[in-house]
Design an enzyme around this catalytic site. Structure first.
Site, PDB file in Angstrom:
ATOM      1  N   TYR A  63      46.445  35.962  32.075  1.00  0.00           N
ATOM      2  CA  TYR A  63      47.323  35.139  31.225  1.00  0.00           C
ATOM      3  C   TYR A  63      47.537  33.699  31.421  1.00  0.00           C
ATOM      4  O   TYR A  63      47.629  33.253  32.434  1.00  0.00           O
ATOM      5  CB  TYR A  63      48.605  35.902  30.821  1.00  0.00           C
ATOM      6  CG  TYR A  63      49.763  35.687  32.121  1.00  0.00           C
ATOM      7  CD1 TYR A  63      49.340  35.612  33.562  1.00  0.00           C
ATOM      8  CD2 TYR A  63      51.167  35.739  31.990  1.00  0.00           C
ATOM      9  CE1 TYR A  63      50.247  35.340  34.329  1.00  0.00           C
ATOM     10  CE2 TYR A  63      51.996  35.849  33.110  1.00  0.00           C
ATOM     11  CZ  TYR A  63      51.440  35.386  34.432  1.00  0.00           C
ATOM     12  OH  TYR A  63      52.368  35.471  35.279  1.00  0.00           O
ATOM     13  N   TYR A 176      55.101  39.520  24.528  1.00  0.00           N
ATOM     14  CA  TYR A 176      55.367  38.209  24.634  1.00  0.00           C
ATOM     15  C   TYR A 176      55.690  37.600  23.280  1.00  0.00           C
ATOM     16  O   TYR A 176      55.819  38.569  22.375  1.00  0.00           O
ATOM     17  CB  TYR A 176      54.083  37.728  25.103  1.00  0.00           C
ATOM     18  CG  TYR A 176      53.788  38.044  26.587  1.00  0.00           C
ATOM     19  CD1 TYR A 176      54.648  37.935  27.529  1.00  0.00           C
ATOM     20  CD2 TYR A 176      52.520  38.498  27.043  1.00  0.00           C
ATOM     21  CE1 TYR A 176      54.458  38.275  28.930  1.00  0.00           C
ATOM     22  CE2 TYR A 176      52.302  39.080  28.360  1.00  0.00           C
ATOM     23  CZ  TYR A 176      53.405  38.677  29.253  1.00  0.00           C
ATOM     24  OH  TYR A 176      52.825  38.942  30.749  1.00  0.00           O
ATOM     25  N   ALA A 319      40.056  46.282  35.043  1.00  0.00           N
ATOM     26  CA  ALA A 319      40.646  45.148  35.704  1.00  0.00           C
ATOM     27  C   ALA A 319      40.591  45.752  37.421  1.00  0.00           C
ATOM     28  O   ALA A 319      39.654  45.182  38.277  1.00  0.00           O
ATOM     29  CB  ALA A 319      42.244  45.015  35.662  1.00  0.00           C
ATOM     30  N   ARG A 320      41.240  46.805  37.888  1.00  0.00           N
ATOM     31  CA  ARG A 320      41.327  47.488  39.285  1.00  0.00           C
ATOM     32  C   ARG A 320      39.872  47.586  39.685  1.00  0.00           C
ATOM     33  O   ARG A 320      39.635  47.319  40.674  1.00  0.00           O
ATOM     34  CB  ARG A 320      42.295  48.461  39.330  1.00  0.00           C
ATOM     35  CG  ARG A 320      43.662  47.976  39.226  1.00  0.00           C
ATOM     36  CD  ARG A 320      44.787  48.999  39.002  1.00  0.00           C
ATOM     37  NE  ARG A 320      44.853  49.565  37.847  1.00  0.00           N
ATOM     38  CZ  ARG A 320      45.789  50.460  37.447  1.00  0.00           C
ATOM     39  NH1 ARG A 320      46.196  50.964  38.374  1.00  0.00           N
ATOM     40  NH2 ARG A 320      45.619  51.028  36.361  1.00  0.00           N
ATOM     41  N   CYS A 343      38.175  51.980  43.348  1.00  0.00           N
ATOM     42  CA  CYS A 343      39.680  51.933  43.197  1.00  0.00           C
ATOM     43  C   CYS A 343      40.399  52.995  43.462  1.00  0.00           C
ATOM     44  O   CYS A 343      40.097  54.223  42.953  1.00  0.00           O
ATOM     45  CB  CYS A 343      40.036  51.133  41.866  1.00  0.00           C
ATOM     46  SG  CYS A 343      41.551  51.230  41.606  1.00  0.00           S
ATOM     47  N   CYS A 361      43.581  43.670  48.160  1.00  0.00           N
ATOM     48  CA  CYS A 361      43.270  44.926  47.558  1.00  0.00           C
ATOM     49  C   CYS A 361      43.013  45.741  48.679  1.00  0.00           C
ATOM     50  O   CYS A 361      42.622  45.637  49.599  1.00  0.00           O
ATOM     51  CB  CYS A 361      41.810  44.800  46.690  1.00  0.00           C
ATOM     52  SG  CYS A 361      41.159  46.356  46.369  1.00  0.00           S
TER      53      CYS A 361
HETATM   54 FE1  SF4 Z   1      42.592  49.460  42.996  1.00  0.00          FE
HETATM   55 FE2  SF4 Z   1      44.557  49.473  44.972  1.00  0.00          FE
HETATM   56 FE3  SF4 Z   1      42.665  47.642  45.065  1.00  0.00          FE
HETATM   57 FE4  SF4 Z   1      44.316  47.371  43.014  1.00  0.00          FE
HETATM   58  S1  SF4 Z   1      44.689  47.515  45.233  1.00  0.00           S
HETATM   59  S2  SF4 Z   1      42.102  47.370  42.959  1.00  0.00           S
HETATM   60  S3  SF4 Z   1      44.831  49.613  42.792  1.00  0.00           S
HETATM   61  S4  SF4 Z   1      42.090  50.035  45.401  1.00  0.00           S
END
Ligand code: SF4
Ligand code: ADP
Length: 681
Positions: A63, A176, A319-320, A343, A361
């Site tokens: 953002y 927002y 994103a993740r 992820c 992460c």
């Molecule tokens: Fe995925 Fe956890 Fe890494 Fe975030 S911290 S990108 S949720 S594995």
């Protein structure tokens, strides 16, 4: 290039025109918080650039505030307030362009949501409303404020273009400013900006048209919007559909989310599966001819290609998954699917931003270290050679083994357990945590292609055996165990007189203990372990009481966005919740509880007490090897992960990675400091 990967997933690699620009493929890193923003420009540029290098065709900012009346300190948002911001974000756009990707910027005004702690300007809103967290309210906007807002947005769009961005967002979502105007509850205006949906959407339409007129010849215009509205009191699903229909072809791209941010869009794998938004996004597909991108924590290329082929999505938003594996697109393209670092949906990344620090992460220890330490997620420098013995195949040991193997060391990895993974293997069997096994599985798959790494399971090693083994280096990664005596945050000493025979720890439960009848769980840890155990035991039929010293269940998980759903889940399972309460004693038939404020105590029946307080490092082996010194002169030995510092899985993976990178050269990745230099005058 592997033809299987290319042909089967070809649809993911087709270019796609977005207004005046063309996305080189269908991998789209949607705007996501980074904890870097305006504060760490070099860190940010290198992190976003790495995603482009890994094959993401579009890479967006977080953002990005358009004006000092939208100041979200202490959270490090991006900003386009002035020329300095242009220079900083231009560095990001350049690094993204260097790899042939498009750079997008999410222009943002927080409205009433932001407290403007740093800028000290009154926040502005459609009506005067409290900010999200601070005890301040916004100023109700009059017509001149609306005109000023439009001017600021326009100026920011021009700066975005100057910084080199290819996609400029208009952002009427997530609570927002422009969302406030759309809300039938908050917007109580009686002029042309209030009342009917058309009126409430007037500001959005004006900003869209003005942005297009200013930069639309060179930049694509994206709108981030909720496919199912924001709850009937604000914007019903029907109204959201009407609005998409009304504005349908005005933007060049719709970036679709859903109304429930914490509960669904950003939810962890404990609560929401991959691709969960599909049905709601599909419902609005017919309302616009413009391309649609949406998220779903996509890590499976088959799911991705199905969503593109079925026409639900034109671009795979992430994103993740792009944080856990910046090289996900390239791995799909090259058919290296089993190398994808998936992820696990833990939201530790989100928690970093929430506490004002750069992204971390669990799966990707290089995240946020691309510039600071010069770490690349896929490449490690060759080592000086030699042998390494690693004791413990939990996340720390596995990560160290795989990185050392890649650096060319001869690695022996031993674990007392019959299976690898340490705490990750055990915890992934608890309710909702199955995806956490990916931390182990990714690394085990990597080890398969590294013949210089051998793993020995069922091998409990003593100090004598470690010495006899004669490796050049030893890494002790023996983990930690949960304490049984109640010591932790609340009790600095063990609780006196506990009836230990009926006290269990998370380790006992992970090894199969299943108490029946009345069970009290004492949560002095405040994250996921205690509530997850409560779910396990409640589902198994126990009558569970959850006791915590904090004011709510699993309070730290506020940072991972899980707190509400966690408390909701326990309530739904009939777990009795006692907050602001500590366990002070237990005699086998009753617990003594105490109010953390008044000190008042009372007794409550309980046949079993589960202690979730703190962990004790399993450091005996390390101590035997080094004595009370911090290093053994004859042996190069160090401890990593939970046996050094009990912490999150993310910390253990990072520790394993760092130890492996720095094995022969501890200074090799000393962190740089990202700061702008003040010129003297
Ligand atoms: Fe995925 Fe956890 Fe890494 Fe975030 S911290 S990108 S949720 S594995
Ligand atoms: P971390 O999170 O630091 O990686 P874990 O607790 O996940 O730590 O893993 C520690 C691992 O070390 C466990 O799998 C455990 O079986 C193993 N371990 C502990 N002590 C020994 C030992 N003396 N010999 C071999 N393995 C051990």
């Amino acid at each position: 290039m592997n033809m299987t990967g290319e042909s089967r997933y070809q649809a993911l690699f087709e270019p796609l025109p977005l207004g005046p620009v063309t996305a080189p493929n269908r991998f789209y890193q949607v705007p996501h918080c980074s904890g870097m923003g305006h504060a760490l420009p070099r860190t940010l540029a290198a992190m976003r650039g790495m995603k482009a290098e890994g094959g993401w065709g579009v890479v967006c900012t977080e953002y990005c505030s358009i004006h000092p009346t939208s100041d979200d300190q202490p959270y490090p948002f991006a900003a386009l307030w002035d020329d300095g911001d242009i220079v900083n974000l231009a560095a990001m756009a350049q690094q993204v362009h260097a790899h042939g990707a498009l750079a997008g910027v999410e222009l943002w005004h927080g409205g009433s949501y932001v407290p403007n702690l740093a800028s000290r300007l009154p926040s502005i809103g459609v009506s005067s409303m409290p900010s999200r967290e601070e005890p301040v309210q916004s100023q109700r906007m009059d017509r001149s404020d609306i005109r000023a807002f439009r001017r600021w947005h326009l100026a920011a769009a021009r700066r975005a273009r100057q910084a080199g961005f290819d996609i400029v967002y208009v952002y009427p979502t997530h609570g927002y400013l422009m969302w406030e105007f759309l809300s039938r509850s908050l917007n109580d205006r009686s002029d042309e900006y209030g009342g009917s949906l058309e009126n409430r959407a007037r500001l959005l339409r004006e900003v869209l048209e003005e942005t297009r007129a200013a930069v639309g010849d060179r930049c694509a215009i994206a709108v981030r919007f909720s496919a199912d509205g924001h709850g009937d009191e604000h914007l019903s699903a029907t109204e959201a559909h009407d609005l998409i229909g009304m504005l349908g072809d005005l933007p060049d791209l719709w970036d679709l989310v859903v109304g429930d941010y914490y509960g669904e869009e950003m939810a962890t794998s404990r609560f929401v599966r991959e691709g969960a938004l599909e049905e709601r996004v599909a419902r609005v597909r017919g309302l616009t001819r413009k391309p649609i991108v949406s998220v779903g924590r996509f890590t499976s290329p088959d799911t991705m290609v199905r969503q593109i082929r079925s026409g639900v999505l034109d671009l795979i938003g992430a994103a993740r998954p792009s944080i856990a594996d910046p090289f996900l697109p390239m791995k799909i393209r090259e058919g290296r699917l089993d190398e994808i670092r998936e992820c696990i949906g833990c939201n530790v990344c989100y928690a970093s931003n929430y506490r004002g620090t750069a992204l971390r992460c669990t799966q990707n220890p290089t995240m946020g270290e691309e510039w600071r330490r010069g770490w690349h997620p896929e490449r490690v420098p060759p080592g000086k050679g030699g042998s390494v013995l690693i004791v413990g195949a939990g996340p720390a040991g596995l990560e160290a083994a795989h990185i050392l193997g890649k650096r060319g060391y001869i690695v022996t990895l031993a674990d007392a357990a019959g299976e690898p993974g340490g705490r990750v293997t055990l915890e992934s069997r608890l309710p909702g945590l199955a995806e956490w096994a990916r931390v182990r599985d990714y690394r085990i798959t990597q080890l398969r292609s590294l013949p210089q790494v051998s793993m020995y399971l069922g091998s409990q090693l003593s100090a004598a055996e470690v010495r006899e083994f004669g490796a050049d280096h030893v890494l002790i990664a023996t983990g930690a165990c949960w304490r049984r005596d109640g010591r932790g945050r609340w009790h600095s000493r063990p609780i006196a007189g506990l009836y230990a025979a009926a006290v269990l720890t998370p380790d006992d439960l992970m090894h199969g203990a299943r108490p029946e009848g009345e069970v009290t769980i004492f949560d002095d840890d405040h994250y996921y372990m205690a509530p997850v155990i409560a779910v396990l035991l409640a589902r198994a039929g126990a009558r569970v009481t959850y006791v915590t010293t904090n004011g709510s269940v699993s309070e730290w998980s506020h940072y991972t966005g899980e707190q509400e759903r966690t408390q909701q889940q326990l309530l739904e399972l009939g777990v009795r919740i006692q907050v602001s309460t500590a366990v002070e004693g237990f005699d086998g038939s009753a617990v003594t509880l105490g109010c953390v404020y008044s000190g008042r105590t009372w007794q409550q029946s309980a046949a079993t007490l589960v202690m979730v307080t703190s962990r004790e490092p399993r450091e005996e082996l390390y101590r035997e090897l080094v004595g009370e010194e911090s290093s053994a002169p004859a042996l190069k030995v160090q401890r990593i992960g939970d046996c050094r510092q009990p912490a999150l899985i993310a910390h253990a993976v990072f520790a394993g990675h760092q130890a492996a990178r720095e094995l022969d050269d501890p200074e090799s990745s000393a962190p740089g400091r990202d700061r702008s230099v003040v010129e003297s005058h």
